[in-house]
Write a protein that holds these residues in place. Sequence first.
Motif, short mmCIF file in Angstrom:
data_model
loop_
_atom_site.label_atom_id
_atom_site.label_comp_id
_atom_site.label_asym_id
_atom_site.label_seq_id
_atom_site.Cartn_x
_atom_site.Cartn_y
_atom_site.Cartn_z
N LEU A 7 58.79 21.91 24.81
CA LEU A 7 57.48 22.04 25.18
C LEU A 7 57.27 22.21 26.47
N ALA A 129 63.89 36.16 21.86
CA ALA A 129 63.89 34.69 22.00
C ALA A 129 65.47 34.64 22.81
N PHE A 221 39.62 36.01 27.70
CA PHE A 221 40.39 34.97 27.22
C PHE A 221 41.26 34.24 28.48
N ASP A 262 43.45 22.02 18.83
CA ASP A 262 42.06 22.55 19.38
C ASP A 262 41.53 21.62 20.55
N TYR B 210 43.01 25.37 16.04
CA TYR B 210 43.16 25.97 17.36
C TYR B 210 41.85 27.12 17.84
N SER B 211 41.71 27.24 19.03
CA SER B 211 40.82 28.09 19.69
C SER B 211 41.10 29.42 19.19
N ALA B 212 40.41 30.43 18.71
CA ALA B 212 40.59 31.70 18.66
C ALA B 212 41.04 32.53 19.95
N ARG B 213 40.33 31.74 21.15
CA ARG B 213 40.70 32.46 22.34
C ARG B 213 41.85 31.79 22.99
N SER B 214 42.70 31.23 22.31
CA SER B 214 43.97 30.66 22.89
C SER B 214 44.96 31.96 23.39
N VAL B 215 45.45 31.63 24.51
CA VAL B 215 46.82 32.54 24.87
C VAL B 215 48.02 32.19 24.60
N ASP B 216 48.13 31.07 24.00
CA ASP B 216 49.44 30.59 23.56
C ASP B 216 49.35 29.71 22.37
N SER B 218 52.47 28.16 21.05
CA SER B 218 53.70 27.78 21.16
C SER B 218 53.72 26.01 20.52
N SER B 219 52.61 25.41 20.89
CA SER B 219 52.61 24.06 20.48
C SER B 219 52.34 23.77 19.09
N VAL B 220 51.53 24.81 18.68
CA VAL B 220 51.15 24.97 17.11
C VAL B 220 52.37 24.99 16.36
N ASN B 239 44.00 39.06 17.40
CA ASN B 239 44.92 38.29 18.55
C ASN B 239 45.54 37.42 18.34
N VAL B 242 48.76 37.80 16.16
CA VAL B 242 49.71 38.43 16.90
C VAL B 242 50.43 37.39 17.66
N ARG B 246 54.49 36.31 17.12
CA ARG B 246 55.33 36.25 18.70
C ARG B 246 55.83 35.24 18.88
N GLU B 250 59.60 33.84 19.08
CA GLU B 250 60.19 32.86 20.31
C GLU B 250 61.03 31.90 20.17
#
Lengths: 290, 408
Positions: A7, A129, A221, A262, B210-216, B218-220, B239, B242, B246, B250
């Motif tokens: 993390l 990765a 965004f 969220d 999560y918010s659809a405006r997230s740019v990451d 990874s924690s999800v 988005n 995708v 991705r 990773e």
Amino acid sequence: MDILLQLIANGVLLGGVFALISIGLTLIFGIVRVVNFAHGELLMVGLYATWIMATQFGLHPYVAALPLAVAFFFLGALMQRAIIQPLMNADPHIQIFATVGVGTALANAALMIFSADLRSVDLPWARQATDLFGLASVSRGNLVAFAVSFVATGALIAFLNRTHLGRAIRAVAQNRYAAPLMGIDVNRIYAITFGIGAGCVGLAAAVLAPLYPAFPTVGSFFVLTAFVVVVLGGMGSLEGAVVGALIIGLVESLAGYYVAPDLKEVVYFVIFLGILIVRPAGLFGVRGNE
Amino acid sequence: MVTTRRRPLLAGFAAAAAAPRIASAQGGEIKFGALYPFSGGLALLGDESFRGLEVAVEERNGAGGVLGRQIRLAKGDAVDQNQAIGEVRRLMSVERVAAVFGTYASPLSFAATQVTELQGVPYFEMGAISDPITERGFRYVFRTCPRSSDFGVATVGAVADALAPAYGVDPKSLKIAILHEDALYGQTVSGFQEQQIRQRGLTQVEKLAYSARSVDLSSVIQRLRGVNADIVLHTGYQNDIVLFFRGMQEANWKPRMVIGSGAGYSLTDTARAVGPAFEGVMNVDFTQFAVNEQYAPGVSAFVELYKRRYGSDPRSGHSLANYFGGRVYLDAVQRAGSTDKDRIRTAVLATDVAEGTTPTGWGVRFDEKGQNTRVRPFLLQWQGGRQVTVYPAQAAVTQLRPQMGAAG
């Protein structure tokens, strides 16, 4: 334990992405004193430009970075001259309207030209990765973005401190009325600074293109986070932008896991408010400069 | 002298101004509204939806129109809820449309139907899936497409009835995680999924928004990995899908299967942006084009019409769903014999079409609320870069492959 390391790695790299986008914004913010709401849309234009160069001319996105940064420098300088300069002495609200207008126009132009489809630069290498000393797994593209953001920030700091032009830019930031008395052409400095800020966005777009697809609203965004980063770090402070970006990246990553995905924005806005209460000018900001 | 010379000129103007009115009074045309998001972020599928309606209208016009008149569509651009209201008002008052077709996006449909219902103008919904649209006691709002709850039933059904048998395991042994964007669409679908999982006694291990405006994301992904999810039911836009795939790449982790709920999961662009990792991914959605023609007669004819009209393949099944809906409603208006709202309602509710006889495979039977009850989304899978129908058996064109990712 290794999940925590993963993390943290994710957060630091995400911070690199935010830093890359924020350094241009903080320059424009701190020196030209214009809140550039079209910043996100400039990034969007850069992502499309990279996509066109990659798909039409077969140019590797990382190779496209330099020409794109140069092109964006001129684009930024032009934007400052044509749109911001006539409003330099107007009310700040008017400048905000102007940049919001530019942003809206760019986003809708992209929608007309490219439609709402996602355009993605195909570079599987960047998405693979890679193992970070057996501690965490991260993507190569993110590592590149992280490295570029540090190199770009370092180069900009050196430029601002070591060169005549850099000192002139700082002089304008410190006192835009005293600077002309020292023989500095303030309007020229504004155009150059805006150009450098836009150039950083061009660089960021090329480096981020393999990671994020381009679509007309992609700018929005990123831009809110970039503003938070800039204010958190202190307006106009490059070091502040990097540190602020790392903090936001880490908070997003950790809060997304330990709190809820969220709610991560709630967490970083609470931290943001907390820091502003203690240091109203931001982490590296100078009081009175805001 | 001057005045006498002017008179014939004025008379000429008057005649010119009166001419079009006489033409329309003679009933050369019947005008319907087409309310979709034509610009803004929803424009792509809004436009795709509209094309389906346009094809249906042109086909009908070729066969003589409805009520002996040619149909003309008046477009309304609904970018957001405010504009949906403004545009639908304009369609009713300025364009004087007999009914409104729409809308693709649920929030827009909610807003616009409030206005049409008050005016007593029939509203023909063909693409918005939020359940409450037809649950507010409105008399003149009708919907031909499936609802969110149908998506909930179909996604969970896919796990229990299609995937578990393919894996050869007890459905209860599969650890299901729900992942959804946190706006109306994601909240609604995931709510029904949760309810279905509970009803069927399956195992839910995680529910993440999560918010659809997230740019990451990874924690999800780390959370999903932490609970070792077998199946991820994902409701998202483009988005974020995708980013999700991705991110999994990773993190070097993936569940056994991801099942989407339409929208972004149906778009070829999403598949292209994600790359080979999208192979085998499942999706529940409106009927797509790789469907058994025996169950969906006319689907390839529609694709032909579409190609001839727009010069490219359809971009998603939204056009097909709107083509289906458009035909159903135009037929009902014809049977109504007039544009009177109550006669239209009676005619719509009297529609009776069996499943497996239309280009979508859907049948038509409206309940009192105006909801079509003979519809359901199908289970699809990305195979070889195409989305093919794999369940239910009568609509399927190929076998389900229980493997996700390029290696499979």
